[in-house]
Design an enzyme around this catalytic site. Structure first.
Site, PDB file in Angstrom:
ATOM      1  N   HIS A 132      41.676  44.744  32.996  1.00  0.00           N
ATOM      2  CA  HIS A 132      41.273  43.522  32.304  1.00  0.00           C
ATOM      3  C   HIS A 132      40.320  42.657  33.117  1.00  0.00           C
ATOM      4  O   HIS A 132      39.583  41.850  32.538  1.00  0.00           O
ATOM      5  CB  HIS A 132      42.512  42.697  31.920  1.00  0.00           C
ATOM      6  CG  HIS A 132      43.144  43.151  30.643  1.00  0.00           C
ATOM      7  ND1 HIS A 132      44.035  44.190  30.592  1.00  0.00           N
ATOM      8  CD2 HIS A 132      43.001  42.719  29.359  1.00  0.00           C
ATOM      9  CE1 HIS A 132      44.427  44.374  29.344  1.00  0.00           C
ATOM     10  NE2 HIS A 132      43.813  43.492  28.570  1.00  0.00           N
ATOM     11  N   GLY A 133      40.322  42.783  34.417  1.00  0.00           N
ATOM     12  CA  GLY A 133      39.405  41.945  35.179  1.00  0.00           C
ATOM     13  C   GLY A 133      39.527  42.155  36.669  1.00  0.00           C
ATOM     14  O   GLY A 133      40.574  42.563  37.182  1.00  0.00           O
TER      15      GLY A 133
END
Length: 461
Positions: free
Chosen positions: A320-321
């Site tokens: 996700h990041g």
């Protein structure tokens, strides 16, 4: 270019659909491929080359795997090239600065950051192209010999930017030969308008409440304000992402494709395990199929089973990041799922439904704090306020003002996060439905004309 823009709604999409349906069927994949490149290049003119490279890489690997099917070594080497190539591109563009920054911090180095912009959608289309080569190697699908058709699959603009993640197996038949009907097109239009209204009328307006609470000066965030803010973020994220998925599924139907569902009212869940069967379902399916099961899944000893879960959730968070908060967020869910598998699930099943539901909502709201705030100090400050030990106290006049401004918007959001509205639609006559969707389209358009606040949260992933 985003779906919730006047440019897309009234220029790009009508022109594309007109050309797509006027053209002979044999040319429709070509038109879809070219339109998708234009769609992507509108905002990423340079990085479209990366997507083209990924397309050429996996198309070539697929042909090699198919041609040398009887060889024991060459298909394995080709698959390794595909996996390493795709993960290498994803790692370089998404995580290079993260690793450099952490090396500098831990080792006292002074390596300059690359400051490379993240290519939009790279987290999604790299997973999709890998699904093709992996499934081809496994013998689950046939090779795609038409590079234009394969390019249309990789670059397909409806789900290119933020999913749902569509494996090649899902659309293999439709990619080669699909039937477009008026009924399916009509369903696609209605699904698209639903998603647009979710995004524009709900996510954007609720997002203003979250932005207001997040911007509160340190020490002024109250207990009520903290909970109000994180509930707003939870609803904004849900309507933003599920709205995009609805628009993508609707666009797919307009072109004869059936994309998988990505959300199923996740906030109605009664356990974390159930929540992740309802939230971002295509990502969960991808990790289960291509990581969890190859690791052994649950057909191993208990320690290895728990190890497998933690690996999957560590990588889910990291996907996700490029930030420690995302890693922490993933591990948080990993630990909770392990605890549920160790016996908590049985306890929750015996509890009254509202108790299990409160438990789920509580831990998910905590998780969104980890997800939405980047620094450790911000996270700690927010969590303290949520647990009533922050400096802001219980409530303030500013909190009351924000509640009066955004309270009704949040209440509407809560209602639309349940199946209630869909059940009500089932009792409407056809002409009433048409009026309903027409009103939603007009209201969404009016909002886009008048407002400049139109973020897509999943663009940064």
């Amino acid at each position: 270019m985003v779906f919730s823009s006047l440019l897309f709604l009234f220029i790009f999409l009508p022109l594309f659909l007109m050309i797509y349906y006027v053209a002979p069927k044999r040319l429709r994949n070509f038109i879809l491929f070219i339109a998708s490149l234009i769609f992507y290049a509108w905002g990423e003119p340079v990085y479209v080359l990366i997507m083209i490279f990924s397309t050429l890489l996996d198309y070539t690997v697929g042909r090699v795997i198919d041609h040398y099917r009887t060889d024991k070594l060459i298909p394995k080497i080709a698959l390794a090239v595909s996996v390493c190539g795709n993960l290498g591109m994803l790692g370089f563009f998404k995580y290079a600065d993260f690793f450099i920054e952490n090396l500098n911090n831990f080792l006292g180095l002074d390596i300059n950051l690359l400051k490379i912009a993240l290519p939009i959608g790279i987290s999604f289309y790299t997973f999709q192209t890998m699904s093709y080569t992996i499934d081809l190697y496994r013998g689950k699908i046939g090779v795609q010999k038409n590079i234009i058709s394969f390019g249309a699959y990789v670059a397909m603009f409806p789900q290119l930017i933020a999913g749902p993640i569509v494996t090649y197996e899902t659309v293999e038949k439709e990619l080669n030969e699909r039937t477009e009907t008026i009924e399916q097109f009509s369903e696609g239009v209605m699904r698209f308008i639903e998603g647009l209204a979710k995004k524009v009328l709900l996510a954007n307006n609720i997002g203003l409440a979250w932005e207001t609470m997040k911007a509160m000066p340190e020490g002024s965030l109250t207990f009520v304000g903290a909970w109000f803010g994180i509930i707003a973020f939870a609803l904004q994220l849900y309507f933003d992402f599920s709205g995009y998925s609805d628009m993508a599924i609707g666009l797919g139907k307009m072109m004869g494709f059936k994309f998988p569902e990505n959300f199923n009212y996740p906030y109605l869940s009664k356990s974390v395990t159930e929540f992740w069967r309802r939230w971002h379902m295509t990502l969960g399916s991808w990790f289960r199929e291509y990581l969890y099961i190859p690791l052994g899944g649950n057909r191993v000893s208990k320690p290895k089973f728990y190890r497998n879960l933690m690996i999957v959730w560590f990588l889910t968070g990291f996907w996700h990041g490029a930030g420690w908060n995302f890693v922490l967020w993933g591990l948080f869910f990993g630990v909770l799922i392990i605890v549920e598998r160790m016996g908590l699930l049985k306890v929750l099943e015996k509890c009254p439904a509202f108790i299990s539901h409160i438990y789920l909502l509580f831990v998910v709201m905590i998780s969104w704090v980890l997800f939405s705030l980047e620094s450790g100090s911000q996270i700690m400050m927010y969590l303290k306020a949520m647990f009533g030990i922050g400096e802001g106290g219980l409530i303030s006049t500013e909190t009351l003002y924000n509640l009066s401004n955004f309270g009704l918007t949040l209440l509407i959001g809560v209602v639309f996060a349940t199946p209630l509205m869909n059940r009500l639609k089932e009792h409407l006559k056809p002409w009433m439905l048409y009026v309903f969707y027409a009103v939603m389209l007009v209201l969404s358009t009016a909002y886009l004309v008048d407002s400049t606040f139109n973020p897509f949260l999943y663009f940064r992933f």
